[in-house]
Structure formats: structure tokens, C-alpha cells
Write a protein that holds these residues in place. Structure first.
Motif, PDB file in Angstrom:
ATOM      1  N   GLY A  76      38.783  49.373  41.046  1.00 14.10           N
ATOM      2  CA  GLY A  76      39.598  50.409  41.640  1.00 14.10           C
ATOM      3  C   GLY A  76      38.800  51.349  42.500  1.00 14.10           C
ATOM      4  N   SER A 222      53.926  41.036  37.130  1.00 16.98           N
ATOM      5  CA  SER A 222      54.724  41.349  35.942  1.00 16.98           C
ATOM      6  C   SER A 222      53.876  41.813  34.759  1.00 16.98           C
ATOM      7  CB  SER A 222      55.529  40.114  35.515  1.00 16.98           C
ATOM      8  OG  SER A 222      54.654  39.025  35.257  1.00 16.98           O
ATOM      9  N   GLY A 224      51.613  44.039  32.243  1.00 15.86           N
ATOM     10  CA  GLY A 224      51.737  45.433  31.847  1.00 15.86           C
ATOM     11  C   GLY A 224      50.614  46.296  32.401  1.00 15.86           C
ATOM     12  N   ARG A 225      50.767  47.602  32.270  1.00 16.70           N
ATOM     13  CA  ARG A 225      49.779  48.533  32.825  1.00 16.70           C
ATOM     14  C   ARG A 225      48.435  48.397  32.124  1.00 16.70           C
ATOM     15  NH1 ARG A 225      52.271  54.441  33.141  1.00 16.70           N
ATOM     16  NH2 ARG A 225      50.207  54.783  34.117  1.00 16.70           N
ATOM     17  N   VAL A 226      48.461  48.180  30.820  1.00 17.61           N
ATOM     18  CA  VAL A 226      47.206  48.051  30.078  1.00 17.61           C
ATOM     19  C   VAL A 226      46.454  46.796  30.517  1.00 17.61           C
ATOM     20  CG1 VAL A 226      46.173  47.735  27.791  1.00 17.61           C
ATOM     21  CG2 VAL A 226      48.085  49.326  28.085  1.00 17.61           C
ATOM     22  N   LYS A 228      46.693  45.233  33.374  1.00 22.02           N
ATOM     23  CA  LYS A 228      46.200  45.438  34.731  1.00 22.02           C
ATOM     24  C   LYS A 228      44.954  46.312  34.734  1.00 22.02           C
ATOM     25  CE  LYS A 228      50.598  44.841  37.195  1.00 22.02           C
ATOM     26  NZ  LYS A 228      51.635  45.515  38.001  1.00 22.02           N
ATOM     27  N   PHE A 229      44.970  47.339  33.880  1.00 18.38           N
ATOM     28  CA  PHE A 229      43.811  48.239  33.822  1.00 18.38           C
ATOM     29  C   PHE A 229      42.562  47.482  33.375  1.00 18.38           C
ATOM     30  CE2 PHE A 229      41.074  50.815  31.037  1.00 18.38           C
ATOM     31  CZ  PHE A 229      40.552  51.693  31.995  1.00 18.38           C
ATOM     32  N   GLN A 251      37.293  53.014  34.460  1.00 16.15           N
ATOM     33  CA  GLN A 251      37.181  51.555  34.341  1.00 16.15           C
ATOM     34  C   GLN A 251      35.878  51.156  33.644  1.00 16.15           C
ATOM     35  OE1 GLN A 251      37.870  50.731  38.559  1.00 16.15           O
ATOM     36  NE2 GLN A 251      39.590  49.413  37.993  1.00 16.15           N
TER      37      GLN A 251
END
Length: 378
Positions: A76, A222, A224-226, A228-229, A251
Motif C-alpha cells: 500500500g 470479493s 474480505g477486508r482482513v 485484502k489487508f 502493513q
């Protein structure tokens, strides 16, 4: 337009009509300058000093092409223009390395080719792949994604695995002897359990915190946020980010947390196996040796509590120590200084990792006694 001077040489790319995989052979010399244009990719090479045959494979298209940002698994942060320019530079450097080697994108694995097209891999990584490919052993290992990602980030990765596993038994046993001294033979069951746990865990302690060059496909929309993080976190919290990639502080902290969770599972599982085998051997010996049964009848090694305690120890102590060694001491300090002296670099890595293994064994004995899962036998 972004212009970059890299080493030597120049080739005029096709103008407006881009055909995939056009080949051009030049017989000029090497003083390289190349230019990239958007939205379509144009490479220009200029060769000036010695006359060598050179084949360039040019891939063009109308899809706007050179995806720049987000190397290394979607790191990121970072400005879009900056990352875009870095991606174009990476792509041009990578094509140059392939051209110098007389290779095309079709001759290398699809995941590496896709990363080159996306501008994720700088020329130095592509060059390292081509060098590793010359060894039959490394060529075979790079058929496995995890090995490929680690070898591209560190060509001494397998040397470090050999160091950890090779010195594991010796250093663990020496540390146990140092801590237990005259009680070593009386506490041989504890010693056996500790060494078995260590050997099972040694490989994973090199594997998980090792810096990597991510070749993974982007996470599904699709997800989830976790998910992806964590997909955007580096494998080592301190590893150097490739050009066009950046990692935020959050990160990097996420890398420590993710590896800690994995090492907790590895440590707990290794301990369950180690203590289970040790208890089995102790009970078998009790059945045939009454004298030993009288001496050892006090207790078996507590399997569950020992396993959980070892998992916590690996998630905290081992995780942090190995992340610092791989990401700070080796990649940031030793590698830049000794990159051209692999033998000296390997020797220093051997000393550092051997010392760390011995220190870890001492810390484990103290920790196990401190929380009460092992007691000194007088």
C-alpha cells in the motif's frame, strides 16, 4: 513521457501499429538509453560501443499497458504517478535483461512473465532468475511457488535453510547441556523433547520470515477486508520494498502478526509431536527398566501446556528474532556490503544464525522453567 538511462543501448520500437511479439535484431554496441511512452509502451535502445548481435522481443498492445503500482503482493501507500513511473522503469529494465540473454517472455514461467508485464519486477530480479535457472537444483526448486518467491528475493535462501537445520541438533544440545549441566542426564526426556521440537520448527523459522518477491495474483474483489489487508503485507516486516512497491507501517506490523499466528501453529504442532514421542519413549522404557521407572515415575512431560507454551514462545521470541535477522541484519546490512562476496556473506550468516539458535535454546529453557512447565531436578 518518462525517460530513463540504464546502461547502454537503443532500439526503436514499432510506431503506431503494435503487433505482439515483433522481433528486431540489431548489430550495434552498448550504450543504452531507452524511453517509455504512455498509454502504449515504446522502448528505444541505442547501442554504441561494441558490435554484438542482439535480439529484442517487443510486446505491445492496445490495453494501455504497463501497470505500474502494487508489486510485492499489493503493497500500500505511495503516489500513483511515482509508482507508475517506477513500474515503467521496471518493465523496461526487465525487457533489457531478457534481450541481453536472448530470451522472450514466452520462454519464462507465466507468473514471472505476468509480473514483468505489470511492471512489478526490476531488471535485477529478472537477472537473478536467469542465473538461478542455470542450476538444475534451483531450476527444480523454482517449480514450487514458495521457493521461487524466496530465491528471487535471496539467492542464499537455501544456504540459510541448510545452516539452520545443519547446526540445529548441535546448538540445541549444547545449549541444553549448558543450562542443565549436571542434571543433563536426569532431564534427558526434557532434552529430547526440546531437540525434536527444534528440528521440526527450524525449517519453518527460516521459511516464514524470509523476504519474498511476490508473484501472487491480486486478491479477488470479493475477498474480505482482513484478507485484502494481509495479502498486501510483506512476508518480512523489515524487508526492502522493490521499486514501485511500498508498505505502510500498519502493513509491516501486520506481517509480524500474521507470521506470529503461523509460528504459533507450527510451534504448537511441533511440540505436540515432540512431547508425545518423548512420553511414549519414557513409558516404553519404564515398562522394561524398573530402576528407571522408580526414578522417572514422578511425572510425564505435560503435553498440552508445553505445546501451547512453545507456540507462544515461537510466535513472540522466535518470530521477532528471525524477522530482524532476515530483514535487517542480512538483507539491509550484510547483503549490500558483501553482495559480490558470497562466500564471506555465507560465513557471516552462518555465525549470526548459529548464535541466534544457541540464544533461542537458552531462552526457551529459562522461559519453560519460569512458567512452570519444566522444573529443575535436584
Amino acid at each position: 513521457m518518462a525517460a530513463t538511462t540504464v546502461r547502454s543501448f537503443s532500439l526503436l520500437s514499432p510506431t503506431h501499429h503494435h503487433h505482439h511479439h515483433n522481433r528486431t535484431t540489431l548489430r550495434h554496441s552498448t550504450h543504452l538509453k531507452f524511453t517509455t511512452h504512455t498509454p502504449t509502451s515504446h522502448l528505444s535502445f541505442t547501442l554504441n560501443n561494441r558490435r554484438i548481435p542482439l535480439t529484442i522481443t517487443y510486446s505491445g498492445g492496445n490495453d494501455g499497458g504497463a501497470g505500474g503500482g502494487g508489486g510485492g503482493g499489493g503493497g500500500g501507500g505511495g503516489g500513483g504517478d511515482e509508482d507508475g513511473d517506477a513500474g515503467k522503469k521496471n518493465k523496461a529494465e526487465a525487457f533489457l535483461v531478457l534481450a541481453e540473454a536472448g530470451r522472450s517472455l514466452e520462454s519464462i514461467p507465466k507468473d514471472i512473465a505476468a509480473s514483468i508485464e505489470a511492471g512489478k519486477l526490476p531488471g535485477v530480479i529478472v537477472k537473478r532468475y536467469l542465473e538461478l535457472e542455470e542450476s538444475p537444483v534451483f531450476r527444480w526448486l523454482m517449480n514450487f511457488g514458495g521457493f521461487k518467491e524466496r530465491l528471487l528475493a535471496d539467492d542464499l535462501f537455501m544456504t540459510k535453510v541448510a545452516i539452520e537445520c545443519g547446526v540445529g541438533i548441535f546448538t540445541k544440545s549444547a545449549a541444553e547441556l549448558e543450562k542443565r549441566r549436571e542434571n543433563f542426564s536426569k532431564e534427558l526426556d526434557f532434552v529430547t523433547a526440546d531437540v525434536i521440537m527444534a528440528l521440526i520448527a527450524d525449517f519453518m523459522l527460516v521459511w516464514l520470515p524470509a523476504p519474498t518477491v511476490s508473484l501472487r495474483a491480486p486478491v479477488a474483489v470479493s475477498a474480505g477486508r482482513v484478507a485484502k489487508f494481509f495479502a498486501g503485507c510483506p512476508d518480512n516486516a523489515f524487508q526492502v520494498a522493490l521499486a514501485g512497491t511500498s508498505y505502510s507501517l500498519l502493513q509491516r506490523i501486520g506481517a509480524i502478526a500474521r507470521n506470529g499466528a503461523k509460528l504459533f501453529g507450527v510451534g504448537t504442532g511441533a511440540s505436540l509431536i515432540g512431547t508425545g514421542i518423548t512420553n511414549l519413549l519414557i513409558n516404553a522404557r519404564k515398562a522394561v527398566d524398573k530402576t528407571f521407572a522408580a526414578e522417572a515415575d514422578e511425572e510425564d512431560i505435560p503435553i498440552l501446556s508445553t505445546s501451547v507454551a512453545y507456540g507462544v514462545y515461537m510466535a513472540v521470541s522466535s518470530n521477532l528474532r528471525y524477522q530482524v535477522i532476515a530483514g535487517v541484519i542480512e538483507q539491509r546490512m550484510l547483503e549490500p556490503l558483501l553482495h559480490q562476496h558470497k562466500l564471506i556473506l555465507s560465513a557471516i550468516c552462518f555465525a549470526v544464525r548459529t548464535g541466534n539458535t544457541f540464544l533461542g535454546s537458552l531462552m526457551w529453557v529459562d522461559y519453560a522453567r519460569w512458567i512452570g512447565i519444566q522444573r529443575s531436578r535436584e
